[in-house]
Design an enzyme around this catalytic site. Sequence first.
Site, PDB file in Angstrom:
ATOM      1  N   ARG A  76       0.855  -1.191   0.000  1.00 34.07           N
ATOM      2  CA  ARG A  76       0.000   0.000   0.000  1.00 34.07           C
ATOM      3  C   ARG A  76       0.890   1.240   0.000  1.00 34.07           C
ATOM      4  NH1 ARG A  76      -2.123   3.147   4.653  1.00 34.07           N
ATOM      5  NH2 ARG A  76      -3.714   4.519   3.789  1.00 34.07           N
ATOM      6  N   HIS A 120      -2.861  10.914   0.549  1.00 31.62           N
ATOM      7  CA  HIS A 120      -2.274  10.730   1.882  1.00 31.62           C
ATOM      8  C   HIS A 120      -1.703  12.086   2.316  1.00 31.62           C
ATOM      9  CE1 HIS A 120      -0.933   7.331   4.738  1.00 31.62           C
ATOM     10  NE2 HIS A 120      -0.575   8.452   5.336  1.00 31.62           N
ATOM     11  N   GLU A 165      -7.402   8.717   6.158  1.00 35.26           N
ATOM     12  CA  GLU A 165      -7.700   9.378   7.426  1.00 35.26           C
ATOM     13  C   GLU A 165      -8.216  10.808   7.282  1.00 35.26           C
ATOM     14  OE1 GLU A 165      -4.305   9.016  10.027  1.00 35.26           O
ATOM     15  OE2 GLU A 165      -4.501   6.845  10.152  1.00 35.26           O
ATOM     16  N   ASN A 292      -7.368   2.101   9.835  1.00 37.65           N
ATOM     17  CA  ASN A 292      -6.058   2.261  10.477  1.00 37.65           C
ATOM     18  C   ASN A 292      -6.275   2.244  11.975  1.00 37.65           C
ATOM     19  OD1 ASN A 292      -5.108   2.647   7.906  1.00 37.65           O
ATOM     20  ND2 ASN A 292      -4.613   4.823   8.162  1.00 37.65           N
ATOM     21  N   TYR A 294      -4.398   2.271  15.815  1.00 41.39           N
ATOM     22  CA  TYR A 294      -3.192   2.421  16.645  1.00 41.39           C
ATOM     23  C   TYR A 294      -3.469   2.277  18.133  1.00 41.39           C
ATOM     24  CZ  TYR A 294      -0.712   3.674  12.455  1.00 41.39           C
ATOM     25  OH  TYR A 294      -0.141   3.617  11.217  1.00 41.39           O
ATOM     26  N   GLU A 346      -3.462   0.083   8.216  1.00 41.66           N
ATOM     27  CA  GLU A 346      -2.285   0.481   9.015  1.00 41.66           C
ATOM     28  C   GLU A 346      -2.447  -0.045  10.427  1.00 41.66           C
ATOM     29  OE1 GLU A 346      -1.315   4.677   9.144  1.00 41.66           O
ATOM     30  OE2 GLU A 346      -1.669   4.888   6.990  1.00 41.66           O
TER      31      GLU A 346
HETATM   32  C1  FCB Z   1      -1.261   7.530  10.594  1.00 40.51           C
HETATM   33  C2  FCB Z   1      -0.843   7.960   9.219  1.00 40.51           C
HETATM   34  C3  FCB Z   1       0.482   7.404   8.780  1.00 40.51           C
HETATM   35  C4  FCB Z   1       1.477   7.312   9.908  1.00 40.51           C
HETATM   36  C5  FCB Z   1       0.863   6.667  11.122  1.00 40.51           C
HETATM   37  C6  FCB Z   1       1.808   6.517  12.287  1.00 40.51           C
HETATM   38  O1  FCB Z   1      -2.101   8.494  11.135  1.00 40.51           O
HETATM   39  O2  FCB Z   1      -1.799   7.577   8.260  1.00 40.51           O
HETATM   40  O3  FCB Z   1       0.925   8.195   7.703  1.00 40.51           O
HETATM   41  O4  FCB Z   1       2.053   8.519  10.146  1.00 40.51           O
HETATM   42  O5  FCB Z   1      -0.250   7.392  11.532  1.00 40.51           O
END
Ligand code: FCB
Length: 443
Positions: A76, A120, A165, A292, A294, A346
């Site tokens: 990607r 992006h 995002e 995505n 985290y 992600e």
């Molecule tokens: C996300 C982004 C990616 C990267 C990660 C850590 O928000 O999409 O580009 O910076 O965080």
Amino acid sequence: MSKQFPPGFIWGVSTSSYQIEGAVNEGGRGVSTWDTFSHLPGKIANNDNGDVACDHYHRYRDDIALIADLDVSAYRFSIAWPRVQPTGSGAWNEEGWAFYERVIDELERKGIAPHVTLNHWDLPQALEDAGGWRNRETVERFTEYAREFARRFGKRVRSVATHNEPWVVAILGHEKGIFAPGIADRAAAYQVSHHLLLSHGKALRAMRAQGTTAALGIVLNQSPAYPADPDSEADRAAARLGDGTLNRWYMDPLFRGAYPADVLAYLGADAPKIEAGDLEIIATPMDFLGINFYMRQFCSAAQPPQQPPYEYGKTEMGWEVYPSALAVHLVRLAFDYSPPPIYITENGCAMPDVLEGDAVHDPRRIEYFRAHLEAVAQARALGANVQGYFAWSLLDNFEWAEGYDKRFGLVYVDYASQRRVLKDSALWYRDFIRAQGATQTKD
Ligand code: FCB
């Protein structure tokens, strides 16, 4: 390592243009909002910028060879809009398109499926000068760009995501002002989010009209919201609002054709201007949804807000590690929205990596990936239709406002020499994928 995923599952790695390419003044590339923003003193840690980054523009062949070494079947990456259309309108820059054609050719040669993101975040600066995403005209410019991409590559790439995002562009870029273009105005931020969503729907329609065979979708950053104190009504209300502004504000219009009433009420006069027919366009059906992930949101009404207990630790970003939240969220999406197949586009972490000779020992990153993949497997068992997983990131890279200090790569980059070194986590990811018996495209 046990087998937890079916053979057809997509295994990938992710990057984005501004974070890795460098070569900002080469090949006829125009200026993006991130070029401008990163050169403003004090906006980025160490005043870093993406001028050189990982020099991927020149080293893409070696980088793709690394991907192939990992046995990853999908890559990607994003197109830098100002590379292919320097001012975001008018003539196309053939030299820019040729770069992405070389990348796609090379991926094809190695049997790696290209998964492309159109936006992006590196918007052409000329469009920003005309009001950027605050200006409804930018929706038309983006639609033209998407149409042109689809005309050229719509039958050669596996998937196309319109935006990465939109929450980050809207909120970090226009409400908090800590990302490009650095505006702090809540009404502008929500107008931006509406224009991003509208341009997504229009772009999908334009790409389909080109006869594209790629799966079409969008990538959202999402996390479930947990009240700091589940017995506090104020914290529960904070969690509902956190869920509303981060998750439902995007999911509801995309999948139900309406913005959530509670967030509209919270915005009051700052709610976006919406024209007749916009919501129908936004709700254009998609082929996949990119998520995505985290961390979770830990929502506290107290001032200053209560901090999470960090039971599973935190990353170099200060982000809490809380893998079960990924399972919770995926199952919730499945029941509330019946989305198309989900790709985790992600997931990853910045850790304090140290280069020791030819090795980087990063056991905490391995544990992060292991635990999150287990959460994905759990969510699948509970009915979430997850069909792919992309680790963030292939390479250490320019981490936006954090510059080069924060390392998210499976591959370590020594920026002085541009040497790449596989971290232990890269080898672990390769072995994990092999243990799943992945057979996708690589044959
Ligand atoms: C996300 C982004 C990616 C990267 C990660 C850590 O928000 O999409 O580009 O910076 O965080």
